[in-house]
Structures are given as structure tokens and as C-alpha cells.
Design an enzyme around this catalytic site. Sequence first.
Site: not given
Length: 320
Positions: A138, A170, A254, A256, A279, A296
Site C-alpha cells: 500500500h 505543493c 498482525g 485482519s 494476531s 505478536c
Amino acid sequence: ICRELRKRVKLPMYNTIDDAVSLLKKSRNIVVLTGAGISTSLGIPDFRSKGTGLYSQLENLGLSDPQEVFDISLFREDPSVFYSVAKDILPSSKKFSPTHAFIRLLQDKGILLTNFTQNIDNLEGHAGILPEKLIQCHGSFATATCIECGYKVECEKLYYDLKAGKVAHCDRCIQRIREVKPGSKRKRSSDGSSGSRKKRQSYEDSTDDEDDDIAVAGVMKPDITFFGEDLPKTFHDRLMDHDRELVDLVLVIGTSLKVAPVSEVVGVLPPTVPQLYISREPCSHVDFDIDMLGDCDTIITELCRRAGWDLQHEMIAKDS
Ligand code: CNA
């Protein structure tokens, strides 16, 4: 699917923590798929943990669908929603968790095939996981791009805006607006990236006219993948053309597994390859060989202890 198939074709079954340890010790090409749960011990909230996750917090703020914060159409309409939340995910230090250290340990042992991470906090790099071993499914907060002109900067330059929950605009757009504006008397700091201290100071001293320039300039979007955007091509290439052939153990930690297409990774890897899950909550839509439920960092520490591996991290007590 995994366990069912194993039973049907009479492959060995894996059930216990010691089975997980022996799989770790004998595997040579481990795919580790991680999610926000591996960074919560550092104070970075995940999405879905009840009470502490970002979605619970957003529900409290009255947002009907918390996912909208990461929706690309909404970002284009009103980036302030995203910016008001981003500060919580953006780490304020380079600290990484014992679970990050464990993935690094697998790399050092030469048995990490790939770490597919859904995390955007960029902590894998700080743990020393090599770019060639890491797929940031991602994207990450490492860089940001102007949604108008495509100008790219290191996110470090936006750090103060991001941490202040303030929409970053920007610099190149601002500069252009000022260049074409006749009779502009304003001075502008030459190195002024939108987030630098110097620039912040100059914004604080700015006139209303200057604020207008900034307001119409393009918005900087951290290079994280929003809902409605494609994942990086490397995600599919690595998974389908490389890892699918080589993987001999899948370790999911970790997450879902609710965000597609990453949630489909375990399904496209050969079902004969053992799949382990670590998890806090069970993942009811995937039939892993072994579910290890709990914190974890604690589970990883115990797996390493049983494997006789020396996992070192400041958050792990020396005698554990
Ligand atoms: P999620 O849906 O919030 O799931 C996290 C899972 O981890 C849950 O099942 C929790 O029970 C579990 N969990 C939380 N803490 C621990 C812990 N200490 N030990 C073990 N398990 C724990 O998040 P996912 O990662 O599944 O969802 C993918 C989203 C989250 C991606 O798009 C990310 O960009 C996004 N996200 C990333 C970060 C980050 O980069 N640190 C933070 C928040 C959200």
C-alpha cells in the site's frame, strides 16, 4: 482450504506451537505478510482493533464510513479529512517492534523470501529489511506527490504539516502561481518545502494574499495507496511470477486480512504450503494451519526462544 486439502491428500498436519517452530527452522523461503498489528506496540494505532483502532476513533467523530478517510475521491474533494488522521499513523521515531526485528532475523538467516507489508509507516526499512526483500503493498509515507502537477518530495519535508494535521500544498505549484501573478511583491524562502520549519515560519508571517496562493496550489498526497487506487505493479509481479514458485512457508502477522487484493495473497499461494497466522483476533475467513492468537511480539519472542534463535530487541526482556 489449506487444512481441508492437507487432510484429504493425507499431507502432514500442523497443529501446535512446536509444529510452527519446526516449520520455521526447516523452511528456506518464507513469505511474511504483515499488517498494522506489528506496529501497535509502538503506539501506532491499527484500523480495526475495537476501542484503540483508527476506525473506532473515527466513528466517535461521527464519520459514517471510516474507510472514507483513505478514499481517493474524497481526498480530492477534501484532503483535510485525511490530514486530520494521518498524524496518528506517521511514526514520530525510527523505532521498530520486536516483530520487525524478527523479520530482519529471517532475512539475516537467508530464509526470508519476501515481506509483503500493508503498513505505510515505513518501519521495515528502519529495521534493516532490504528493499529487494520488501513489497510495500500500500505504498508508504516515504514520499509524497502533488495531485495536480506530479511534483514528488520526500515526506520528511511535509513532516511538520503532517504532524500538525495541516493540509500540505505543493511548492512547485505555489511558485508557479506566484511567477504568473503580476506585481507580486512577496519574497519567498528559496529552499521552502511546504513542511520545513523555515517555511512554516514564513507561512505564519504570510499575508492573506499569500494564503490564497497556497490554498489554490495542488495538494501533496503521501504515496500511500488509497481505496480506489491500484497497488504497485511489483506486488503482482513478485507474487505471481516469483514467490508462488519458491515459497515453502507463509507467515501472516498482525492483519485482519480484510483489504483486497492483499487479503487474497494466501489464496493464490500453493495450498500445500503451510500457512501460519499470528494476531490478536482469529481470522475466520481463512483456514490457516496454525492460529497463534495473542500479542505478536510475545508470540514471536516465544517462537524464537523455542527455536534457539537469538532475537535481540530493547523491548524484549533479556531472560525471555
Ligand atoms: P487492521 O484491519 O486494523 O488489522 C490489524 C490486526 O492486527 C487486527 O486483527 C488486530 O487484532 C491485530 N493486532 C493489533 N495489534 C496487535 C498486536 N500487538 N499483536 C497481534 N495482533 C495485533 O489492519 P490491517 O493491517 O489488516 O489492514 C490493512 C490496512 C491498515 C492497510 O491499508 C494499512 O495501510 C493500514 N494501516 C497501517 C498502519 C501502519 O502502517 N502502521 C496503521 C494503521 C492502518
